[in-house]
Design a protein around this motif. Structure first.
Motif, mmCIF file in Angstrom:
data_model
loop_
_atom_site.group_PDB
_atom_site.id
_atom_site.type_symbol
_atom_site.label_atom_id
_atom_site.label_comp_id
_atom_site.label_asym_id
_atom_site.label_seq_id
_atom_site.Cartn_x
_atom_site.Cartn_y
_atom_site.Cartn_z
ATOM 1 N N GLY A 197 0.809 -1.213 0.000
ATOM 2 C CA GLY A 197 0.000 0.000 0.000
ATOM 3 C C GLY A 197 0.839 1.258 0.000
ATOM 4 O O GLY A 197 0.559 2.212 -0.743
ATOM 5 N N SER A 198 1.887 1.283 0.816
ATOM 6 C CA SER A 198 2.756 2.455 0.836
ATOM 7 C C SER A 198 3.534 2.583 -0.469
ATOM 8 O O SER A 198 3.861 3.700 -0.903
ATOM 9 C CB SER A 198 3.701 2.398 2.038
ATOM 10 N N SER A 199 3.803 1.461 -1.122
ATOM 11 C CA SER A 199 4.467 1.505 -2.431
ATOM 12 C C SER A 199 3.540 2.099 -3.487
ATOM 13 O O SER A 199 3.977 2.877 -4.354
ATOM 14 C CB SER A 199 4.898 0.094 -2.848
ATOM 15 N N ILE A 200 2.248 1.749 -3.428
ATOM 16 C CA ILE A 200 1.272 2.330 -4.348
ATOM 17 C C ILE A 200 1.253 3.846 -4.197
ATOM 18 O O ILE A 200 1.185 4.593 -5.190
ATOM 19 C CB ILE A 200 -0.119 1.722 -4.106
ATOM 20 N N ILE A 201 1.316 4.303 -2.958
ATOM 21 C CA ILE A 201 1.304 5.747 -2.725
ATOM 22 C C ILE A 201 2.497 6.421 -3.397
ATOM 23 O O ILE A 201 2.359 7.475 -4.025
ATOM 24 C CB ILE A 201 1.268 6.027 -1.213
ATOM 25 N N GLN A 202 3.666 5.829 -3.299
ATOM 26 C CA GLN A 202 4.846 6.422 -3.947
ATOM 27 C C GLN A 202 4.646 6.540 -5.452
ATOM 28 O O GLN A 202 4.921 7.590 -6.049
ATOM 29 C CB GLN A 202 6.092 5.586 -3.658
ATOM 30 N N PHE A 203 4.200 5.464 -6.088
ATOM 31 C CA PHE A 203 4.012 5.500 -7.540
ATOM 32 C C PHE A 203 2.881 6.458 -7.925
ATOM 33 O O PHE A 203 2.987 7.182 -8.922
ATOM 34 C CB PHE A 203 3.718 4.104 -8.078
ATOM 35 N N ALA A 204 1.791 6.449 -7.166
ATOM 36 C CA ALA A 204 0.670 7.333 -7.478
ATOM 37 C C ALA A 204 1.090 8.795 -7.400
ATOM 38 O O ALA A 204 0.698 9.619 -8.239
ATOM 39 C CB ALA A 204 -0.496 7.059 -6.524
ATOM 40 N N ARG A 205 1.893 9.120 -6.422
ATOM 41 C CA ARG A 205 2.415 10.490 -6.307
ATOM 42 C C ARG A 205 3.250 10.847 -7.531
ATOM 43 O O ARG A 205 3.090 11.906 -8.133
ATOM 44 C CB ARG A 205 3.263 10.606 -5.042
ATOM 45 N N HIS A 206 4.133 9.948 -7.932
ATOM 46 C CA HIS A 206 4.999 10.198 -9.088
ATOM 47 C C HIS A 206 4.185 10.360 -10.364
ATOM 48 O O HIS A 206 4.545 11.163 -11.238
ATOM 49 C CB HIS A 206 5.990 9.048 -9.240
ATOM 50 N N GLU A 327 15.108 6.539 -11.107
ATOM 51 C CA GLU A 327 14.747 7.934 -11.350
ATOM 52 C C GLU A 327 14.252 8.645 -10.100
ATOM 53 O O GLU A 327 14.066 9.861 -10.106
ATOM 54 C CB GLU A 327 13.627 8.012 -12.403
ATOM 55 N N GLY A 328 13.982 7.895 -9.044
ATOM 56 C CA GLY A 328 13.482 8.493 -7.818
ATOM 57 C C GLY A 328 11.994 8.387 -7.612
ATOM 58 O O GLY A 328 11.462 8.917 -6.625
ATOM 59 N N ALA A 329 11.288 7.703 -8.521
ATOM 60 C CA ALA A 329 9.839 7.552 -8.354
ATOM 61 C C ALA A 329 9.491 6.641 -7.192
ATOM 62 O O ALA A 329 8.397 6.752 -6.617
ATOM 63 C CB ALA A 329 9.229 6.991 -9.637
ATOM 64 N N PHE A 330 10.394 5.755 -6.844
ATOM 65 C CA PHE A 330 10.182 4.833 -5.724
ATOM 66 C C PHE A 330 11.478 4.783 -4.929
ATOM 67 O O PHE A 330 12.520 4.368 -5.446
ATOM 68 C CB PHE A 330 9.805 3.443 -6.228
ATOM 69 N N ASP A 331 11.424 5.212 -3.689
ATOM 70 C CA ASP A 331 12.608 5.300 -2.835
ATOM 71 C C ASP A 331 12.714 4.027 -2.002
ATOM 72 O O ASP A 331 12.004 3.861 -1.007
ATOM 73 C CB ASP A 331 12.498 6.533 -1.945
ATOM 74 N N VAL A 332 13.598 3.128 -2.401
ATOM 75 C CA VAL A 332 13.702 1.845 -1.698
ATOM 76 C C VAL A 332 14.228 2.035 -0.278
ATOM 77 O O VAL A 332 13.877 1.272 0.631
ATOM 78 C CB VAL A 332 14.583 0.840 -2.470
ATOM 79 N N ARG A 333 15.053 3.047 -0.075
ATOM 80 C CA ARG A 333 15.591 3.274 1.275
ATOM 81 C C ARG A 333 14.485 3.668 2.245
ATOM 82 O O ARG A 333 14.469 3.217 3.393
ATOM 83 C CB ARG A 333 16.669 4.359 1.227
ATOM 84 N N ARG A 334 13.565 4.498 1.810
ATOM 85 C CA ARG A 334 12.461 4.907 2.673
ATOM 86 C C ARG A 334 11.407 3.808 2.794
ATOM 87 O O ARG A 334 10.711 3.724 3.809
ATOM 88 C CB ARG A 334 11.824 6.184 2.135
ATOM 89 N N ALA A 335 11.284 2.987 1.761
ATOM 90 C CA ALA A 335 10.302 1.903 1.801
ATOM 91 C C ALA A 335 10.661 0.851 2.847
ATOM 92 O O ALA A 335 9.786 0.249 3.466
ATOM 93 C CB ALA A 335 10.173 1.256 0.425
ATOM 94 N N VAL A 336 11.963 0.615 3.029
ATOM 95 C CA VAL A 336 12.423 -0.402 3.979
ATOM 96 C C VAL A 336 12.559 0.236 5.357
ATOM 97 O O VAL A 336 13.358 1.150 5.562
ATOM 98 C CB VAL A 336 13.763 -1.019 3.539
ATOM 99 N N THR A 337 11.768 -0.262 6.306
ATOM 100 C CA THR A 337 11.731 0.337 7.636
ATOM 101 C C THR A 337 12.444 -0.493 8.693
ATOM 102 O O THR A 337 12.784 0.021 9.756
ATOM 103 C CB THR A 337 10.278 0.551 8.077
#
Length: 366
Positions: A197-206, A327-337
Motif C-alpha cells: 500500500g505504501s508503495s502504491i502511494i509512492q508510484f501514485a504520487r509520481h 529515477e526516484g519515483a520509488f525510494d527503496v531506502r524509505r520503503a524499507v523500515t
C-alpha cells in the motif's frame, strides 16, 4: 548454505544447513543479498493459502549472479540483479499474449506444487528429502531463479533495500497499471498502507494522482504514508472513512480505490469509496475461499468496475519498476523500515502478523 525452512502451519520455522541448489537450463543461481518480508508468505505460514510443506518461502530478492544455467544470455556472473515473485515461463499461452502475471506453468507448478517449470524443486534438506520452493525460495543464502524473473540492478540503487522492488514495488506498479490511462489529476484511495500500500502511494504520487487518500487502522502507518506522498490520511477506527473520502473529493468519491489487505470489510469499504464510474482494484490476498458482499444493483447502476491484480507483467514491468526507482519515483531506502538477520527471520514474520511492521522489512543475508 543456510535457509529458513517451514514445516507447515503451526510449526516454528527453523534455520538449517541445506545443499546449495544448482541452476538448470534457463535459470540462474543468485547469491542472495536480501529478501523481503511479505504478507503473502505469512498467509502460507499460517495455512491460509495452500502450499506443500516442507519448504522455503521468500519471494522478492536482490543479489549477485553466481552461476548461469545452460542457454542463458543477457546476464553474466557477478551481475547485480533483482528477482520478481511472478516467474513466467515465457512460452505458455498467457505469456505469449503478454500476460506474464497469468503464466500457467508458474501457477500450476510453483504455486500449487512448489516446483520450477520442469516439475521438480531445486532444494533438498541435508538428508536429501525434498523442499518446496515458494517462487525462488529466497529465505536462503542462494536461490535458483528462472532468468525470465530477473532484471539487472543499476549501480545507483542500494543492493539490499532493492529486494522490495520484486514484490512490494512490482505489485504496486501492476495494480496502478490495471487502472489504465493517465493518473494525473485522478483521485486515489489506498485501503491498508503496509508494504504494498505504501508503495502504491509512492508510484501514485509520481504519476500525478491527486488527492491520494491513505486509509488504515494504524496511525504510525498513516504517518509513514503521508511522508511517502499521501495528501489525506484516515484512521478508519476513529473516523468514518467514506465520509472523510467524500469530504476530500468534494462529495464525489474517488476515481480509483486500491484494496491491499484482502479482507471482506476492506474490499467492501474500497467499493464504497468510489465515485460514479470508479474502479476498485483488489490487490490483497485473502485466506482460503473468503468472499466479500458486493451490492450488485449499485455496482451496475453506478457503472463501477472491480479488477483483481496479483502482480505486474514480469518481463515488461520489472525493468520499468527498476528504472522508475533509479529515477526516484520509488525510494527503496524509505520503503524499507526494518532489517533482520536470517536467524531473526521467523521473528520478523511474527512481528508482521502482529501488525508491528510499518512499510516493508527485509531479511539481510550478509
Amino acid at each position: 548454505m543456510r535457509a529458513v525452512v517451514w514445516d507447515g502451519p503451526g510449526t516454528p520455522m527453523t534455520v538449517e544447513e541445506v545443499p546449495v541448489p544448482r541452476p538448470g537450463p534457463g535459470e540462474a543461481l543468485v547469491r542472495v543479498a536480501a529478501t523481503g518480508v511479505c504478507h503473502t508468505d505469512l498467509h502460507v505460514i499460517k495455512g491460509e493459502v495452500a502450499f506443500p510443506a516442507p519448504g522455503v518461502l521468500g519471494h522478492e530478492i536482490s543479489g549477485h549472479v553466481e552461476e548461469l544455467g545452460e542457454g542463458v544470455s543477457g546476464l553474466a556472473v557477478g551481475d547485480r540483479v533483482v528477482g520478481a515473485f511472478i516467474m513466467p515461463c515465457g512460452t505458455c499461452h498467457q505469456c505469449e499474449a503478454g500476460r506474464d502475471d497469468l503464466c500457467e506453468p508458474f501457477f500450476a507448478q510453483n504455486r500449487l506444487r512448489g516446483n520450477l517449470f520442469d516439475g521438480t524443486s531445486r532444494l533438498t534438506r541435508g538428508d536429501g528429502s525434498r523442499l518446496s520452493m515458494y517462487s525462488m525460495a529466497g529465505l536462503a543464502e542462494y536461490a535458483v531463479v528462472p532468468v525470465t524473473a530477473l532484471t539487472p540492478l543499476p549501480d545507483g540503487l542500494p543492493l539490499e533495500e532493492s529486494a522490495v522492488l520484486g514484490c512490494a514495488a512490482f505489485t504496486a506498479y501492476g495494480a496502478l497499471a490495471r487502472a489504465g490511462g493517465e493518473l494525473t489529476g485522478r483521485s486515489v484511495a489506498v485501503v491498508a498502507v503496509g508494504g504494498v500500500g505504501s508503495s502504491i502511494i509512492q508510484f501514485a504520487r509520481h504519476l500525478g494522482a491527486d488527492p491520494i487518500i491513505a486509509v488504515d487502522v494504524d496511525d504510525a502507518k498513516l504517518e509513514v504514508a503521508r511522508d511517502l506522498g499521501a495528501t489525506v490520511t484516515v484512521n478508519s477506527t476513529t473516523t468514518d472513512a467514506r465520509e472523510a473520502v467524500l469530504e476530500a473529493t468534494g462529495g464525489a468519491g474517488v476515481d480509483l480505490a486500491l484494496e491491499v489487505i484482502g479482507r471482506p470489510e476492506t474490499v467492501e469499504l474500497g467499493l464504497s469509496l468510489l465515485r460514479e464510474g470508479g474502479q476498485l482494484v483488489v490487490v490483497g490476498i485473502a485466506a482460503g475461499a473468503t468472499t466479500a458482499a458486493i451490492p450488485i444493483t449499485g455496482m451496475v447502476r453506478r457503472g463501477l468496475t472491480i479488477t483483481g491484480s496479483f502482480g505486474a507483467r514480469t518481463r515488461r514491468d520489472l525493468p520499468e519498476v527498476v528504472r522508475l526507482a533509479a529515477e526516484g519515483a520509488f525510494d527503496v531506502r524509505r520503503a524499507v523500515t526494518r532489517r533482520f538477520t536470517l536467524d531473526e527471520a521467523p521473528a520478523a514474520y511474527d512481528l508482521l502478523d502482529a501488525g508491528q511492521i510499518r512499510g516493508r522489512s527485509i531479511v539481510v543475508m550478509g
